[in-house]
Design a protein around this motif. Structure first.
Motif, PDB file in Angstrom:
ATOM      1  N   GLY A  64       0.793  -1.229   0.000  1.00 59.95           N
ATOM      2  CA  GLY A  64       0.000   0.000   0.000  1.00 59.95           C
ATOM      3  C   GLY A  64       0.820   1.271   0.000  1.00 59.95           C
ATOM      4  O   GLY A  64       0.265   2.374   0.027  1.00 59.95           O
ATOM      5  N   ARG A  65       2.143   1.131  -0.019  1.00 60.69           N
ATOM      6  CA  ARG A  65       2.972   2.347  -0.074  1.00 60.69           C
ATOM      7  C   ARG A  65       2.948   2.877  -1.514  1.00 60.69           C
ATOM      8  O   ARG A  65       2.814   2.115  -2.462  1.00 60.69           O
ATOM      9  N   ARG A  66       3.054   4.198  -1.668  1.00 61.55           N
ATOM     10  CA  ARG A  66       2.838   4.824  -2.987  1.00 61.55           C
ATOM     11  C   ARG A  66       4.134   5.391  -3.545  1.00 61.55           C
ATOM     12  O   ARG A  66       4.852   6.121  -2.854  1.00 61.55           O
ATOM     13  N   GLN A  67       4.410   5.050  -4.790  1.00 66.87           N
ATOM     14  CA  GLN A  67       5.594   5.604  -5.451  1.00 66.87           C
ATOM     15  C   GLN A  67       5.252   6.970  -6.036  1.00 66.87           C
ATOM     16  O   GLN A  67       4.228   7.134  -6.693  1.00 66.87           O
ATOM     17  N   VAL A  68       6.141   7.957  -5.815  1.00 67.86           N
ATOM     18  CA  VAL A  68       5.916   9.279  -6.421  1.00 67.86           C
ATOM     19  C   VAL A  68       6.863   9.538  -7.586  1.00 67.86           C
ATOM     20  O   VAL A  68       6.628  10.443  -8.378  1.00 67.86           O
ATOM     21  N   GLY A  69       7.954   8.805  -7.658  1.00 71.03           N
ATOM     22  CA  GLY A  69       8.887   9.049  -8.758  1.00 71.03           C
ATOM     23  C   GLY A  69      10.202   8.333  -8.560  1.00 71.03           C
ATOM     24  O   GLY A  69      10.243   7.256  -7.931  1.00 71.03           O
ATOM     25  N   TRP A  70      11.242   8.955  -9.096  1.00 69.32           N
ATOM     26  CA  TRP A  70      12.576   8.353  -9.106  1.00 69.32           C
ATOM     27  C   TRP A  70      13.616   9.418  -8.803  1.00 69.32           C
ATOM     28  O   TRP A  70      13.350  10.605  -8.936  1.00 69.32           O
ATOM     29  N   LYS A  71      14.798   8.981  -8.475  1.00 71.76           N
ATOM     30  CA  LYS A  71      15.909   9.914  -8.294  1.00 71.76           C
ATOM     31  C   LYS A  71      17.125   9.427  -9.055  1.00 71.76           C
ATOM     32  O   LYS A  71      17.271   8.223  -9.321  1.00 71.76           O
ATOM     33  N   ALA A  72      17.966  10.379  -9.372  1.00 72.20           N
ATOM     34  CA  ALA A  72      19.268  10.051  -9.958  1.00 72.20           C
ATOM     35  C   ALA A  72      20.277   9.978  -8.831  1.00 72.20           C
ATOM     36  O   ALA A  72      20.238  10.781  -7.898  1.00 72.20           O
ATOM     37  N   GLY A  73      21.180   9.030  -8.923  1.00 70.02           N
ATOM     38  CA  GLY A  73      22.284   8.952  -7.971  1.00 70.02           C
ATOM     39  C   GLY A  73      23.588   8.996  -8.724  1.00 70.02           C
ATOM     40  O   GLY A  73      23.656   8.547  -9.875  1.00 70.02           O
ATOM     41  N   LEU A  74      24.613   9.552  -8.084  1.00 70.35           N
ATOM     42  CA  LEU A  74      25.959   9.569  -8.676  1.00 70.35           C
ATOM     43  C   LEU A  74      26.000  10.305 -10.009  1.00 70.35           C
ATOM     44  O   LEU A  74      26.664   9.877 -10.944  1.00 70.35           O
ATOM     45  N   THR A  75      25.292  11.436 -10.086  1.00 67.26           N
ATOM     46  CA  THR A  75      25.301  12.185 -11.353  1.00 67.26           C
ATOM     47  C   THR A  75      26.479  13.140 -11.457  1.00 67.26           C
ATOM     48  O   THR A  75      26.801  13.574 -12.550  1.00 67.26           O
ATOM     49  N   SER A  76      27.067  13.501 -10.316  1.00 64.51           N
ATOM     50  CA  SER A  76      28.172  14.458 -10.431  1.00 64.51           C
ATOM     51  C   SER A  76      29.447  13.713 -10.808  1.00 64.51           C
ATOM     52  O   SER A  76      29.629  12.544 -10.468  1.00 64.51           O
ATOM     53  N   LYS A  77      30.331  14.401 -11.510  1.00 64.75           N
ATOM     54  CA  LYS A  77      31.558  13.781 -11.984  1.00 64.75           C
ATOM     55  C   LYS A  77      32.371  13.245 -10.798  1.00 64.75           C
ATOM     56  O   LYS A  77      32.916  12.152 -10.863  1.00 64.75           O
ATOM     57  N   ALA A  78      32.379  14.032  -9.724  1.00 67.40           N
ATOM     58  CA  ALA A  78      33.162  13.615  -8.557  1.00 67.40           C
ATOM     59  C   ALA A  78      32.669  12.267  -8.025  1.00 67.40           C
ATOM     60  O   ALA A  78      33.454  11.359  -7.752  1.00 67.40           O
ATOM     61  N   LYS A  79      31.343  12.119  -7.924  1.00 69.30           N
ATOM     62  CA  LYS A  79      30.794  10.858  -7.401  1.00 69.30           C
ATOM     63  C   LYS A  79      31.002   9.716  -8.394  1.00 69.30           C
ATOM     64  O   LYS A  79      31.276   8.587  -8.001  1.00 69.30           O
ATOM     65  N   ALA A 216      18.553  18.773 -16.343  1.00 70.23           N
ATOM     66  CA  ALA A 216      17.610  18.103 -17.267  1.00 70.23           C
ATOM     67  C   ALA A 216      18.299  16.944 -17.985  1.00 70.23           C
ATOM     68  O   ALA A 216      17.648  15.942 -18.331  1.00 70.23           O
ATOM     69  N   ASP A 217      19.613  17.067 -18.208  1.00 68.58           N
ATOM     70  CA  ASP A 217      20.350  15.937 -18.796  1.00 68.58           C
ATOM     71  C   ASP A 217      20.375  14.764 -17.815  1.00 68.58           C
ATOM     72  O   ASP A 217      20.343  13.596 -18.213  1.00 68.58           O
ATOM     73  N   ALA A 218      20.456  15.099 -16.523  1.00 66.02           N
ATOM     74  CA  ALA A 218      20.423  14.037 -15.508  1.00 66.02           C
ATOM     75  C   ALA A 218      19.081  13.321 -15.533  1.00 66.02           C
ATOM     76  O   ALA A 218      19.015  12.090 -15.402  1.00 66.02           O
ATOM     77  N   VAL A 219      17.996  14.076 -15.751  1.00 69.17           N
ATOM     78  CA  VAL A 219      16.674  13.442 -15.839  1.00 69.17           C
ATOM     79  C   VAL A 219      16.625  12.536 -17.075  1.00 69.17           C
ATOM     80  O   VAL A 219      16.100  11.415 -17.025  1.00 69.17           O
ATOM     81  N   ALA A 220      17.212  13.008 -18.182  1.00 70.47           N
ATOM     82  CA  ALA A 220      17.257  12.159 -19.388  1.00 70.47           C
ATOM     83  C   ALA A 220      18.019  10.862 -19.100  1.00 70.47           C
ATOM     84  O   ALA A 220      17.627   9.781 -19.582  1.00 70.47           O
ATOM     85  N   LEU A 221      19.085  10.960 -18.312  1.00 73.97           N
ATOM     86  CA  LEU A 221      19.854   9.750 -17.962  1.00 73.97           C
ATOM     87  C   LEU A 221      19.046   8.822 -17.050  1.00 73.97           C
ATOM     88  O   LEU A 221      19.140   7.597 -17.158  1.00 73.97           O
ATOM     89  N   VAL A 222      18.253   9.410 -16.163  1.00 76.09           N
ATOM     90  CA  VAL A 222      17.357   8.590 -15.323  1.00 76.09           C
ATOM     91  C   VAL A 222      16.416   7.800 -16.229  1.00 76.09           C
ATOM     92  O   VAL A 222      16.233   6.581 -16.057  1.00 76.09           O
TER      93      VAL A 222
END
Ligand code: OOG
Ligand code: MG
Length: 271
Positions: A64-79, A216-222
């Protein structure tokens, strides 16, 4: 599946995926640190890691838990350099990970809480496919809003690898939004400055350009990663585009505030 990309191929069977999902679910629910998963399952692939993450999502949605979306991880060059990867990871976001601005966010149900500043997107059209452009992402964006993500790696001593982090839902734990929602056309998302303060002192700063060159490029990668794991991004999704600053460790009593150029600020206390 013959159309599974090479990077998402699986090595482990369903019984092992279920066992690993049990481990991650217990670590997240009980806030206990566990060894990285590859210690017991050295053959584990990125595809296996996403199979664990998606099984965790399916279990929780079935409860019954609800998904609202997604996240990007490790998008920065350093990470990315730190993890030796070129593609960001994704993690799912549930409605109950949200905490309101100016509230007290508990730490007793977290293992190693750290905060990072992110630009979050709310979409108004479905997005899917492996090579969306920045313009397509922006055209499908309803508004952007500043956010602080509270990440929580469940691995002892922060010893982890890519497979373990992905299985651990890319360290997702909590998120807080605030400031001002803005139309993407009204702000220069390419170079938004942000300062992260802890207890009134600046502790990290950066520019939105750190996130894959443009959030927005990070969202495209997601969406590209979602495509590879057989998922899409429906209209109305909440997407966190990745930490702009390094992640800063927090303790109970700390007050954190992220001040974004053009988007306002978002702050809260840890209890
Ligand atoms: C992985 C999660 C990273 C981001 O924005 O880069 C993340 C981690 O560093 O534990 O959420
Ligand atoms: Mg993040």
């Amino acid at each position: 599946m013959s159309d599974t990309p090479l990077t998402m191929q699986r090595a482990l069977g369903d019984a092992d995926i279920a066992k690993l999902t049990d481990r991650i679910e217990a670590a997240q629910t009980q806030a206990t640190a566990i060894p990285k998963l590859t210690e017991d399952f050295p053959a584990m692939t990125l595809g296996d890691a996403y199979a664990v993450q998606l099984q965790l999502l399916r279990r929780w949605v079935a409860q019954g838990r609800r998904q609202v979306g997604w996240k990007a991880g490790l998008t920065s060059k350093a990470k990315m350099d730190q993890m030796g990867v070129r593609v960001p990871t994704v993690g799912f976001l549930l409605a109950d990970f949200f905490r309101p601005e100016a509230s007290v966010v508990a730490t007793n149900d977290l293992v190693h809480p750290r905060v990072e500043c992110e630009v979050a997107f709310v979409t108004k059209a479905d997005l899917s496919g492996p090579d969306l452009t920045r313009e397509q992402v922006l055209a499908a964006t309803d508004f952007v809003v500043p956010a602080i993500e509270v990440i929580d790696s469940r691995f002892s001593g922060f010893k982890f690898d890519l497979q373990s982090v992905v299985a651990d839902n890319s360290s997702s734990a909590r998120y807080v939004t605030g400031g001002r929602a803005r139309l993407p056309a009204d702000v220069d998302l390419a170079t938004l400055g942000v300062v992260l303060e802890k207890n009134g002192e600046p502790v990290a700063m950066g520019s939105s350009a750190a996130v894959a060159g443009h959030p927005a490029d990070a969202v495209a990668l997601v969406v590209k990663v979602l495509h590879e794991i057989g998922e899409g991004l429906p209209a109305g999704s909440f997407v966190m585009s990745g930490g702009i600053t390094e992640a800063i460790a927090v303790q109970p009593g700390d007050y954190v505030c992220a001040r974004f150029q053009e988007l306002g600020s978002v702050g809260f206390r840890f209890g």
